[in-house]
Scaffold this motif. Structure first.
Motif, PDB file in Angstrom:
ATOM      1  N   PRO A   1      33.864  24.268  92.551  1.00 42.67           N
ATOM      2  CA  PRO A   1      35.183  24.095  91.921  1.00 42.67           C
ATOM      3  C   PRO A   1      35.808  25.427  91.488  1.00 42.67           C
ATOM      4  N   LEU A   2      34.982  26.315  90.966  1.00 42.02           N
ATOM      5  CA  LEU A   2      35.493  27.608  90.525  1.00 42.02           C
ATOM      6  C   LEU A   2      35.881  28.479  91.712  1.00 42.02           C
ATOM      7  N   TRP A   3      35.132  28.372  92.804  1.00 39.61           N
ATOM      8  CA  TRP A   3      35.460  29.150  93.998  1.00 39.61           C
ATOM      9  C   TRP A   3      36.805  28.742  94.594  1.00 39.61           C
ATOM     10  N   GLN A   4      37.172  27.486  94.498  1.00 41.15           N
ATOM     11  CA  GLN A   4      38.466  27.038  95.007  1.00 41.15           C
ATOM     12  C   GLN A   4      39.610  27.734  94.272  1.00 41.15           C
ATOM     13  N   VAL A   5      39.444  27.945  92.987  1.00 41.26           N
ATOM     14  CA  VAL A   5      40.483  28.648  92.215  1.00 41.26           C
ATOM     15  C   VAL A   5      40.535  30.127  92.610  1.00 41.26           C
TER      16      VAL A   5
END
Length: 413
Positions: A241-245
């Motif tokens: 999820p953090l990588w998508q941001v």
């Protein structure tokens, strides 16, 4: 004590170096508090104009460290800001390595919050990097990040101070359009935020293209590949999820990137809710004081006053002898007046068997009592010639009767 600048700021010790000058810890004699002062020489017009622009930034936000005041003295100028004691993100990652995802997410959220306030004032920072992200000394508590160093900041629409083919910024944190000489814009700052996120989660300190290409699949072209708008595979240690941001912040095309810091922050908060609960590893990270104690001569409340040196007159007075001691309270200052004593006979000669002469007669006076003679004085007074002996009472009576008879005879005759 240190050098006093412009009659107000006393420079104490250097605590860092910014993009355009040294940073000192200083004492503000007017406001009576410690400040951080950046000192630089206005050797050319470009440096002076950048200084004027930086000190003109007035953004009041808990996650922004903007200049608070400025002064000029001879060929130097300085501007001041709050003292931040916890070091920078660069020092934190150097001490602990890659940070836990939740802690990294908290720091990125604070950075985007401060950057949103900067962009709302129409200011483009243009130099977001770990060394310019300072931390308060909060220990093991919640970290507190502050965006600093507006030395090359620019208001959108203002003329640039350099030629169009000259790139301003820190290599490794420049957006692709900056490398091509495009006009500065807010998405360039957001690209740097994406690189900061990768740095916090992985600890790598490479230039931007190599850093992103390291975490992309072979043959996809990665985030820097032409026309790549989808997120590549997440690097090891970075939650999906953090990588998508982060991938949305690192898009090479500024039009495909997050357009505002507020939008990126909302996406980050949504990703943070999907992260696991904080671990013991996250709680072990401590932001401690990096400045150290104040130099000799300075305390928590400012310069320590020195004791005054004695003046020559005072030294002479100290060298004079002291006054003679006063008599004890029991002794009267002036003995009571006594009648002049009569001549006394010479003391008796000392018999041959005595080894020392008789001690001299002494007197002791009191404030309200007559003289108390010593035994020796009493013996001497007994040898004085005294008054004649008293007349017997019968003789006096007979004389009085004779006188009475005489007066009676005269009166009868």
């Amino acid at each position: 004590m240190g050098e006093v600048f412009a009659g107000r700021y006393e420079l104490i010790d250097p605590i860092g170096r910014g993009g355009s000058g040294a940073v000192w810890r200083a004492w503000d004699h007017r406001r009576r508090r410690y400040v951080a002062a950046k000192v630089l020489r206005h050797s050319d017009a470009h440096t002076l104009l950048r200084f004027v622009r930086e000190q003109a930034v007035r953004i009041d936000h808990p996650h922004v460290l903007a200049p608070a005041s400025w002064a000029a003295d001879d060929d130097k100028v300085l501007f001041t800001m709050d003292v931040v004691r916890g070091g920078s993100l660069a020092q934190l990652v150097a001490d602990y390595g890659p940070l836990p995802p939740r802690l990294a997410c908290t720091l990125l959220d604070q950075l985007l919050s401060g950057l949103a306030a900067v962009h709302a004032e129409g200011v483009i920072h243009r130099d977001i990097k770990p060394a310019n992200l300072l931390l308060e000394a909060t220990g093991t508590g919640r970290p507190h990040l502050r965006l600093s160093d507006f030395g090359i900041a620019l208001r959108k629409g203002e003329p640039r101070l350099t030629e169009t083919d000259h790139v301003v910024g820190t290599p490794g944190y420049l957006a692709p359009e900056q490398l091509l000489g495009a006009e500065p814009d807010f998405p360039a700052d957001l690209f740097a935020v994406g690189l900061i996120g990768l740095y916090l989660l992985t600890g790598y300190k490479s230039d931007a293209p190599a850093l992103v290409q390291r975490f992309t699949a072979q043959g996809t072209g990665g985030v820097y590949g032409a026309g790549a708008h989808s997120a590549p595979n997440a690097p090891v240690g970075v939650p999906e999820p953090l990588w998508q941001v982060l991938a949305g912040l690192l898009q090479p095309d500024p039009q495909a990137r997050f357009r505002t810091a507020t939008g990126a922050r909302k996406a980050l908060m949504a990703a943070a809710r999907l992260l696991p609960e904080p671990s013991l590893e996250e709680e072990a990270v401590e932001v401690f004081d990096q400045l150290g104690p104040l130099p000799v001569g300075f305390g928590p409340n400012g310069p320590v006053p020195r004791p005054p040196e004695p003046t020559p007159a005072l030294s002479l007075a100290l060298a004079l002898p002291s006054a003679p001691p006063q008599p004890e309270p029991s002794e009267p200052l002036h003995p009571p007046e006594q009648p002049t004593p009569t001549t006394r006979p010479d003391p008796e000669p000392v018999p041959p068997h005595r080894s020392s002469p008789r001690p001299a007669l002494t007197r002791t006076y009191t404030a309200h009592s007559p003289e108390v003679p010593t035994p020796a004085a009493s013996a001497a007074r007994q040898r004085r010639p005294g008054p004649p002996p008293k007349v017997a009472i019968p003789v006096v009576v007979v004389a009085l009767l004779c006188l009475a008879v005489g007066f009676w005879a005269l009166a009868a005759g």
